[in-house]
Design a protein around this motif. Structure first.
Motif, PDB file in Angstrom:
ATOM      1  N   HIS A  85     -68.637  69.020  -5.944  1.00 34.17           N
ATOM      2  CA  HIS A  85     -68.176  70.394  -5.783  1.00 34.17           C
ATOM      3  C   HIS A  85     -67.177  70.728  -6.884  1.00 34.17           C
ATOM      4  O   HIS A  85     -66.000  70.383  -6.800  1.00 34.17           O
ATOM      5  N   GLU A 318     -71.778  78.308  -2.843  1.00 30.42           N
ATOM      6  CA  GLU A 318     -71.167  77.967  -1.587  1.00 30.42           C
ATOM      7  C   GLU A 318     -70.847  79.180  -0.702  1.00 30.42           C
ATOM      8  O   GLU A 318     -70.612  79.023   0.480  1.00 30.42           O
ATOM      9  N   HIS A 362     -69.317  77.202   2.262  1.00 29.57           N
ATOM     10  CA  HIS A 362     -67.865  77.035   2.258  1.00 29.57           C
ATOM     11  C   HIS A 362     -67.359  77.195   3.691  1.00 29.57           C
ATOM     12  O   HIS A 362     -67.657  78.189   4.348  1.00 29.57           O
ATOM     13  N   HIS A 394     -65.961  71.372   2.238  1.00 29.24           N
ATOM     14  CA  HIS A 394     -64.570  71.326   2.695  1.00 29.24           C
ATOM     15  C   HIS A 394     -64.419  70.753   4.119  1.00 29.24           C
ATOM     16  O   HIS A 394     -64.101  69.585   4.299  1.00 29.24           O
ATOM     17  N   ARG A 418     -58.676  68.987  -1.618  1.00 31.61           N
ATOM     18  CA  ARG A 418     -57.825  70.188  -1.524  1.00 31.61           C
ATOM     19  C   ARG A 418     -56.537  69.883  -0.783  1.00 31.61           C
ATOM     20  O   ARG A 418     -55.482  70.455  -1.071  1.00 31.61           O
ATOM     21  N   ASP A 456     -63.424  70.435  -6.064  1.00 29.66           N
ATOM     22  CA  ASP A 456     -63.296  71.894  -5.931  1.00 29.66           C
ATOM     23  C   ASP A 456     -62.451  72.473  -7.066  1.00 29.66           C
ATOM     24  O   ASP A 456     -61.740  73.471  -6.903  1.00 29.66           O
TER      25      ASP A 456
END
Ligand SMILES: [Zn+2]
Length: 585
Positions: A85, A318, A362, A394, A418, A456
């Protein structure tokens, strides 16, 4: 007698004509991720593939007169990293314009870099720092102030993005964008005003990040030639960090097909240096179904050269519908998705499933995931998924119940670091306890859900894969906060699996992600031993030689002479020319 004669003849000629290696790496600590032969000393490469692995002696038998023998001198060699990602295509278009604070360890140094860059930035251009950092990486443990930013940049327009939470414009930037006291706030966004009602320069996502990337989209772009150079520089930067493949997740203001012309051109010239399956991201609210219908008509998913670096449309996402965007800004409460989300999402997913288009979605919050699963289950009843590739991105707060539902639908999960950038904000809002298993990494693997690991990058987190490997093995943020429970972290080998063949498992692609005969020859010689260095050092690991598809695409230090010569950075004022990318050392 005759039989013995023919057998020995066969043996001799077999050996004579056994395929000779193009490249041989010797004296390595080669982690193959192949259970049958987990660690070897040497590897032979030919015709884009791993030919053989084994001891120096065995592998050197495959040496021919044109074979390039490279001595790893005891260095660790791993399969190439696959970031499942990353917004690499958009990132590449802007990389040469961006001053990266990724990996900078003091605010003092960050402001110094800003000052230097402002001094070399020509009229008409901007200084921009676009995500990938946070205040906890700085020794000062604080954010820059608007005073400091204005003092460092003077009358050079400047935009500084802080993840997808907020951004700062200096005075010259406010002026250049003609933002005044009368400029209204966009939905779920704030243009901060002072007591006189004038914009201060602070823009806040509350939590909708549209205010941030729509402002960024107003900044000048590079010329075509500069965008091509920028994309090549960014891919080299990823190769420098050991990345050999990326699953691109689209991104805001990444329009198909127009914004893919650079990578299309580079692909035609065979100049792309990372494998690059990419997903198409819906851009316009209310036009999503039309756009996917159009794109499905334009793209034949199968019609691409499987033997190249796989640059091709892999599917949708996403972002499939704007209503489904649950922004991951933990400085603000979780956004409630509108009631229109379900019918809009169902229409798009039905279309994708009917056309056997893989999709990714997402999803930060468990509450969103519950509603998304209601939709996917409903579609599955009408048009069975039948093993179609789909996965959530995520999923930081996904519950046990929803993991069971994902498993039942044959779905996967793409994890990213993240929380290494927002762990402190998450703890401030939700407390330490919920953070301990956000995301529930161990449980996801226990359930056998296909799982990939990525970054990400380049905005809500840095694109440095070693930060992700540090976070998922230590449970710590880049600021050193223990955000995940140790029991929820992974050992280094398992973490590496997720960042190599884990990504290929997600999209059900075989023959990649391991150093094993017949597999694609994607591998990295590291400057430090990932399996031996102390935990904190994982963050500073880089490659000294990166091979993609059997070709050396990056080489440094002692290996410089076996790699491609670096390309000059354009434009001449580009911060990348002076500072490079991630500040690894
Ligand atoms: Zn996302």
């Amino acid at each position: 007698m005759k039989l013995f004669f023919y057998a020995s003849l066969l043996l001799i000629t077999g050996n004579l004509y056994a395929q000779q290696a193009e490249i041989i790496i010797t004296n390595g600590k080669i982690s193959t991720l192949n259970r049958a032969q987990p660690e070897v000393q040497a590897v032979a490469i030919a015709n884009h593939k791993v030919l053989k692995t084994g001891t120096n002696e065995v592998i050197l038998r495959l040496k021919g007169k044109n074979t390039q023998v490279i001595n790893a001198n005891g260095r660790r060699v791993i399969p190439g990293l696959f970031d499942s990602h990353l917004h690499v295509i958009r990132g590449g278009r802007f990389y040469n314009t961006e001053l990266r604070w990724d990996g900078v360890t003091t605010l003092k140094r960050a402001l110094q870099m800003l000052r230097e860059q402002a001094q070399r930035t020509p009229a008409g251009q901007w200084v921009r720092v676009v995500g990938g950092w946070n205040e906890y990486q700085f020794a000062e443990k604080r954010l820059p102030t608007l005073e400091e930013i204005n003092e460092a940049t003077g009358n050079v327009p400047t935009f500084i993005l802080y993840l997808y939470g907020k951004a700062w414009l200096n005075k010259a930037g406010i002026e250049r964008l003609n933002i005044t006291g009368d400029t209204p706030n966009p939905p779920q966004g704030l243009i901060q005003k002072d007591t006189q009602g004038n914009p201060t320069g602070l823009l806040v996502a509350e939590p909708n990040a549209f205010i941030l990337y729509s402002t960024l989209a107003k900044l000048p772009t590079l010329s075509k030639a500069e965008e091509i150079n920028s994309t090549l520089q960014y891919m080299t930067e990823l190769n420098r960090l050991g990345v050999t493949a990326v699953m691109d997740a689209g991104g805001g203001f990444q329009n198909f097909p127009d914004d893919y012309s650079i990578t299309d051109a580079l692909n035609k010239e065979g100049k792309i240096t990372v494998r690059l399956p990419y997903f198409l991201f819906a851009q316009k609210k209310g036009a999503e179904l039309n756009d996917y219908t159009k794109w499905i008509g334009m793209v034949n998913l199968e019609a691409y050269d499987h033997n190249s670096v796989d640059y091709h449309v892999e599917g949708g996402g996403e972002n499939l519908v704007a209503d489904g965007a649950d922004f991951e800004n933990f400085l603000f409460p979780r956004p409630e998705l509108p009631a229109t989300m379900e019918p809009n999402l169902k229409a798009v997913i039905s279309l994708l499933v009917k056309n056997k288009w893989p999709f990714r979605l997402h999803a930060t919050y468990n509450e969103s995931i519950s509603r998304f699963l209601n939709v996917i289950e409903a579609v599955n009843k009408e048009t069975p998924l039948n093993g179609l590739v789909w996965f959530f991105d995520h999923a930081e707060t996904v519950s046990e119940e929803n993991l069971q539902r994902i498993k039942a639908l044959g779905g996967g999960i793409a994890l990213q670091h993240r929380m290494a950038y927002q762990g402190e904000s998450f703890i401030q809002r939700y407390g330490t306890k919920p953070a301990l298993a956000s995301p529930p990494v161990k449980r996801i693997l226990e359930l056998g859900i296909p799982t990939g690991l990525g970054t990400d990058g380049t905005r809500v987190a840095s694109y440095n894969p070693w930060i992700a490997l540090y976070w998922i093995t230590s449970g710590k943020t880049i600021g050193g906060t223990q955000v995940m429970a140790k029991e929820n972290t992974l050992d280094r080998a398992t973490a590496l699996q997720l960042f190599t063949y884990g990504g290929y498992n997600l999209i059900k692609a075989s023959g990649k992600g391991k150093i094993q005969p017949g597999y694609a020859a994607d591998m990295v010689v590291l400057d430090q031993d990932y399996f031996a260095v102390e935990e904190e050092k994982i963050k500073s690991i880089t490659s000294v030689m990166t091979i993609v598809d059997g070709k050396v695409v990056y080489a440094a230090d002692a290996y410089k002479n076996v790699g491609p010569a670096p390309i000059d950075v354009i434009p001449s004022w580009s911060p990348v020319k002076y500072f490079g990318g991630y500040q690894s050392k």
